[in-house]
Design an enzyme around this catalytic site. Structure first.
Site, PDB file in Angstrom:
ATOM      1  N   TYR A  58      -2.430 -17.010  17.524  1.00 24.43           N
ATOM      2  CA  TYR A  58      -3.557 -17.004  18.688  1.00 24.43           C
ATOM      3  C   TYR A  58      -4.564 -17.808  18.286  1.00 24.43           C
ATOM      4  O   TYR A  58      -5.432 -17.922  19.248  1.00 24.43           O
ATOM      5  CB  TYR A  58      -3.991 -15.490  18.526  1.00 24.43           C
ATOM      6  CG  TYR A  58      -2.794 -14.331  18.735  1.00 24.43           C
ATOM      7  CD1 TYR A  58      -1.585 -14.456  19.259  1.00 24.43           C
ATOM      8  CD2 TYR A  58      -3.023 -13.025  18.682  1.00 24.43           C
ATOM      9  CE1 TYR A  58      -0.529 -13.691  19.351  1.00 24.43           C
ATOM     10  CE2 TYR A  58      -2.212 -11.945  18.614  1.00 24.43           C
ATOM     11  CZ  TYR A  58      -0.991 -12.560  19.190  1.00 24.43           C
ATOM     12  OH  TYR A  58      -0.104 -11.451  19.379  1.00 24.43           O
ATOM     13  N   LYS A  88      -0.163 -11.926  11.883  1.00 29.12           N
ATOM     14  CA  LYS A  88       1.322 -12.343  11.855  1.00 29.12           C
ATOM     15  C   LYS A  88       1.668 -13.430  11.440  1.00 29.12           C
ATOM     16  O   LYS A  88       0.943 -14.631  11.742  1.00 29.12           O
ATOM     17  CB  LYS A  88       1.924 -11.910  13.305  1.00 29.12           C
ATOM     18  CG  LYS A  88       1.371 -10.561  14.082  1.00 29.12           C
ATOM     19  CD  LYS A  88       1.798 -10.349  15.461  1.00 29.12           C
ATOM     20  CE  LYS A  88       1.127  -9.351  16.098  1.00 29.12           C
ATOM     21  NZ  LYS A  88      -0.219  -9.884  16.793  1.00 29.12           N
ATOM     22  N   HIS A 121       6.223 -12.253  13.001  1.00 28.54           N
ATOM     23  CA  HIS A 121       5.798 -12.319  14.380  1.00 28.54           C
ATOM     24  C   HIS A 121       7.102 -12.072  15.334  1.00 28.54           C
ATOM     25  O   HIS A 121       7.003 -11.260  16.365  1.00 28.54           O
ATOM     26  CB  HIS A 121       4.929 -13.488  14.963  1.00 28.54           C
ATOM     27  CG  HIS A 121       4.041 -13.215  16.085  1.00 28.54           C
ATOM     28  ND1 HIS A 121       2.813 -13.926  16.213  1.00 28.54           N
ATOM     29  CD2 HIS A 121       4.228 -12.668  17.445  1.00 28.54           C
ATOM     30  CE1 HIS A 121       2.390 -13.669  17.420  1.00 28.54           C
ATOM     31  NE2 HIS A 121       3.200 -12.876  17.975  1.00 28.54           N
TER      32      HIS A 121
HETATM   33  N1  LIG Z   1       3.525  -9.032  18.852  1.00 31.02           N
HETATM   34  C1  LIG Z   1       3.612  -9.831  19.670  1.00 31.02           C
HETATM   35  O1  LIG Z   1       4.630 -10.752  19.908  1.00 31.02           O
HETATM   36  C2  LIG Z   1       2.662  -9.851  20.959  1.00 31.02           C
HETATM   37  C3  LIG Z   1       1.489  -9.273  20.654  1.00 31.02           C
HETATM   38  N2  LIG Z   1       0.528  -8.881  21.407  1.00 31.02           N
HETATM   39  C4  LIG Z   1      -0.597  -8.193  20.997  1.00 31.02           C
HETATM   40  O2  LIG Z   1      -0.957  -7.020  21.891  1.00 31.02           O
HETATM   41  C5  LIG Z   1      -2.206  -7.449  22.483  1.00 31.02           C
HETATM   42  C6  LIG Z   1      -2.430  -6.794  23.972  1.00 31.02           C
HETATM   43  O3  LIG Z   1      -1.123  -7.097  24.790  1.00 31.02           O
HETATM   44  P1  LIG Z   1      -1.467  -8.141  26.000  1.00 31.02           P
HETATM   45  O4  LIG Z   1      -0.285  -8.955  26.151  1.00 31.02           O
HETATM   46  O5  LIG Z   1      -2.658  -8.919  25.531  1.00 31.02           O
HETATM   47  O6  LIG Z   1      -1.724  -7.240  27.283  1.00 31.02           O
HETATM   48  P2  LIG Z   1      -2.615  -5.837  27.683  1.00 31.02           P
HETATM   49  O7  LIG Z   1      -1.258  -4.971  28.177  1.00 31.02           O
HETATM   50  O8  LIG Z   1      -3.241  -5.137  26.697  1.00 31.02           O
HETATM   51  O9  LIG Z   1      -3.187  -6.377  29.130  1.00 31.02           O
HETATM   52  C7  LIG Z   1      -4.306  -6.991  28.865  1.00 31.02           C
HETATM   53  C8  LIG Z   1      -5.009  -7.579  30.039  1.00 31.02           C
HETATM   54  O10 LIG Z   1      -5.319  -6.315  30.933  1.00 31.02           O
HETATM   55  C9  LIG Z   1      -6.668  -6.616  31.144  1.00 31.02           C
HETATM   56  N3  LIG Z   1      -7.387  -5.005  31.046  1.00 31.02           N
HETATM   57  C10 LIG Z   1      -7.423  -4.474  29.915  1.00 31.02           C
HETATM   58  N4  LIG Z   1      -8.042  -3.173  29.754  1.00 31.02           N
HETATM   59  C11 LIG Z   1      -7.771  -2.873  31.268  1.00 31.02           C
HETATM   60  C12 LIG Z   1      -8.175  -1.849  32.118  1.00 31.02           C
HETATM   61  N5  LIG Z   1      -8.596  -0.724  31.563  1.00 31.02           N
HETATM   62  N6  LIG Z   1      -7.890  -2.009  33.408  1.00 31.02           N
HETATM   63  C13 LIG Z   1      -7.540  -3.078  34.107  1.00 31.02           C
HETATM   64  N7  LIG Z   1      -7.195  -4.324  33.367  1.00 31.02           N
HETATM   65  C14 LIG Z   1      -7.451  -4.159  32.026  1.00 31.02           C
HETATM   66  C15 LIG Z   1      -6.955  -7.373  30.318  1.00 31.02           C
HETATM   67  O11 LIG Z   1      -8.139  -8.465  30.849  1.00 31.02           O
HETATM   68  P3  LIG Z   1      -9.728  -8.267  30.495  1.00 31.02           P
HETATM   69  O12 LIG Z   1      -9.585  -8.639  29.046  1.00 31.02           O
HETATM   70  O13 LIG Z   1     -10.247  -9.247  31.509  1.00 31.02           O
HETATM   71  O14 LIG Z   1     -10.251  -6.899  30.368  1.00 31.02           O
HETATM   72  C16 LIG Z   1      -5.792  -8.360  30.059  1.00 31.02           C
HETATM   73  O15 LIG Z   1      -5.717  -9.525  31.025  1.00 31.02           O
HETATM   74  C17 LIG Z   1      -2.448  -8.871  22.376  1.00 31.02           C
HETATM   75  O16 LIG Z   1      -3.489  -9.276  22.573  1.00 31.02           O
HETATM   76  C18 LIG Z   1      -1.984  -9.141  21.072  1.00 31.02           C
HETATM   77  O17 LIG Z   1      -3.006  -8.906  20.061  1.00 31.02           O
HETATM   78  C19 LIG Z   1       0.698  -9.363  22.711  1.00 31.02           C
HETATM   79  C20 LIG Z   1       1.871  -9.898  23.176  1.00 31.02           C
HETATM   80  C21 LIG Z   1       3.005 -10.187  22.226  1.00 31.02           C
HETATM   81  O1  LIG Z   2       1.862 -17.134  26.382  1.00 30.04           O
HETATM   82  C1  LIG Z   2       2.318 -16.791  25.388  1.00 30.04           C
HETATM   83  C2  LIG Z   2       2.723 -15.761  24.882  1.00 30.04           C
HETATM   84  O2  LIG Z   2       2.166 -14.305  25.286  1.00 30.04           O
HETATM   85  C3  LIG Z   2       3.123 -15.445  23.295  1.00 30.04           C
HETATM   86  O3  LIG Z   2       1.844 -16.146  22.875  1.00 30.04           O
HETATM   87  C4  LIG Z   2       3.076 -14.106  23.083  1.00 30.04           C
HETATM   88  O4  LIG Z   2       4.323 -13.539  23.504  1.00 30.04           O
HETATM   89  C5  LIG Z   2       2.979 -13.942  21.423  1.00 30.04           C
HETATM   90  O5  LIG Z   2       4.024 -13.843  20.788  1.00 30.04           O
HETATM   91  C6  LIG Z   2       2.023 -12.966  21.376  1.00 30.04           C
HETATM   92  O6  LIG Z   2       2.094 -12.361  20.560  1.00 30.04           O
HETATM   93  O7  LIG Z   2       0.991 -12.815  22.170  1.00 30.04           O
END
Ligand SMILES: NC(=O)C1=CN([C@@H]2O[C@H](COP(=O)(O)OP(=O)(O)OC[C@H]3O[C@@H](n4cnc5c(N)ncnc54)[C@H](OP(=O)(O)O)[C@@H]3O)[C@@H](O)[C@H]2O)C=CC1
Ligand SMILES: O=C[C@H](O)[C@@H](O)[C@@H](O)[C@H](O)C(=O)O
Length: 325
Positions: A58, A88, A121
């Site tokens: 990230y 991760k 990850h």
């Molecule tokens: N292990 C993996 O492969 C992965 C791990 N992750 C982790 O999980 C975390 C969370 O997942 P992520 O994919 O970011 O998405 P989320 O489902 O947490 O959604 C985030 C989005 O929703 C918006 N949001 C947050 N709170 C609200 C609310 N109360 N009402 C409306 N909109 C809201 C945020 O924007 P804003 O900031 O503008 O509020 C953001 O764009 C990531 O940041 C990361 O740390 C994510 C993907 C893959």
């Molecule tokens: O656009 C990129 C993707 O979201 C990728 O970065 C994620 O799936 C990632 O594994 C995460 O943990 O957030």
């Protein structure tokens, strides 16, 4: 110390014996802005967040470390030990001899001497080298899961991390891991929300004592590729209106009631507050039944490629075992 007004987030004891705050702040952002992220993390600490999720991929580890150090200086928390930090290991480090150097790099980025939780990850191994994203299909290599897990266990034994776990593991991949694991994975962090409920995987993990943590609990950030099926759900909106809650809160509360942890990302103060206002009310049986009927659609079912012109395109990795069927 933390202000009186900050929310107390419940703890979940992991199979490693360590307590994990059940809601974490995610720090993945498509266009990561360090200053904005740092300010948001400090604000989150004021509000009561004590668990932070990052990843080497990230580019947010250093910012997170700085924000936590500043929160200590400001007296918002007593010391680093007052927060729970998850990071991760990226696919390019999914090689037995690269795990120890990778955790040391993450610790250097964070300026910390231990992690609370270190995760694989993705169950994908990429050609060794600098962190590369998007993934290139021609760089995918066979994953030596046994060797990688032994090295993860070594990280825990050396005290570099208190717990170890995995992310994006299917039941099949977990079964493989259990063939040789001496330390079982404490956590499996996966995509989980009302529009991707993962019942089979959740049941399996519960049986095995693995805590499931939900990423993209609000449907994630890729709504310019795939429309967000959580925040636009009519079923969730109807329940939210009836209860005077937001759709986001209904989704987060549903996840909690399934016994899972949550990693939710917002860098906006009002949403940071809102996303923690989920502990003192419940969903009814009828509401849960309605949520069960929501059509299922996974978002991160494939890896993502950044096309040369900057637009994200989905590349099918269906032959690699990362989606629970
Ligand atoms: N292990 C993996 O492969 C992965 C791990 N992750 C982790 O999980 C975390 C969370 O997942 P992520 O994919 O970011 O998405 P989320 O489902 O947490 O959604 C985030 C989005 O929703 C918006 N949001 C947050 N709170 C609200 C609310 N109360 N009402 C409306 N909109 C809201 C945020 O924007 P804003 O900031 O503008 O509020 C953001 O764009 C990531 O940041 C990361 O740390 C994510 C993907 C893959
Ligand atoms: O656009 C990129 C993707 O979201 C990728 O970065 C994620 O799936 C990632 O594994 C995460 O943990 O957030």
């Amino acid at each position: 110390m933390a202000s009186e007004a900050s929310t107390k987030i419940p703890l979940k004891t992991l199979s490693s014996g360590h307590d994990m705050p059940i809601v974490a702040l995610g720090t993945f952002e498509l266009s990561f802005d360090q200053e904005n992220a740092k300010a948001a993390i400090i604000e989150a600490i004021k509000i009561g967040y004590r668990h932070f999720d990052t990843a080497c991929q990230y580019g947010s580890e250093a910012t997170l470390g700085e924000a936590i150090a500043e929160a200590v200086q400001l007296g918002l928390i007593g010391s680093r030990a007052d927060v729970f930090v998850t990071t991760k290991q990226w696919c390019t480090d999914n090689h037995p001899d690269r795990v120890l150097p990778a955790i040391k790099t993450s610790l250097r980025n964070l300026k910390m001497d231990y992690l609370d939780l270190y995760l694989i990850h993705w169950p994908i191994s990429m050609k060794p080298g600098p962190i590369s994203f998007p993934l290139k299909r021609e760089e995918v290599m066979p994953l030596d899961l046994k060797g990688v897990w032994e090295a993860m266990e070594e990280c825990q034994k050396l005290g570099l991390t208190k717990s170890i776990g995995v992310s994006n593991f299917t039941t099949k991949k977990l079964e493989e891991l259990f063939q040789f694991a001496n330390i079982p994975p404490a956590v499996n962090q996966v995509e989980l929300n009302p529009a991707w409920q993962q019942q089979k995987l959740r049941e399996y993990c519960a049986k095995k004592g693995i805590t499931v943590t939900a990423y993209s609990p609000l449907g994630g950030q890729l709504n310019f590729i795939t429309p967000n099926t959580v925040l636009t759900s009519d079923v969730l909106e109807e329940i939210a209106d009836a209860k005077g809650k937001s759709v986001a809160q209904i989704s987060l509360r549903w996840i909690l009631e399934q016994g899972a942890g949550i990693v939710v990302k917002s860098f906006k103060k009002e949403r940071l507050v809102q996303n923690l206002e989920i502990f003192d009310w419940e969903l009814t049986e009828e509401e849960c039944a309605k949520i069960s009927s929501i059509p299922q659609k996974k978002v991160v079912s494939t890896e993502l490629m950044l096309a040369p012109e900057g637009s994200l395109t989905l590349v099918d990795f269906a032959d690699i075992d990362i989606v629970e069927k």
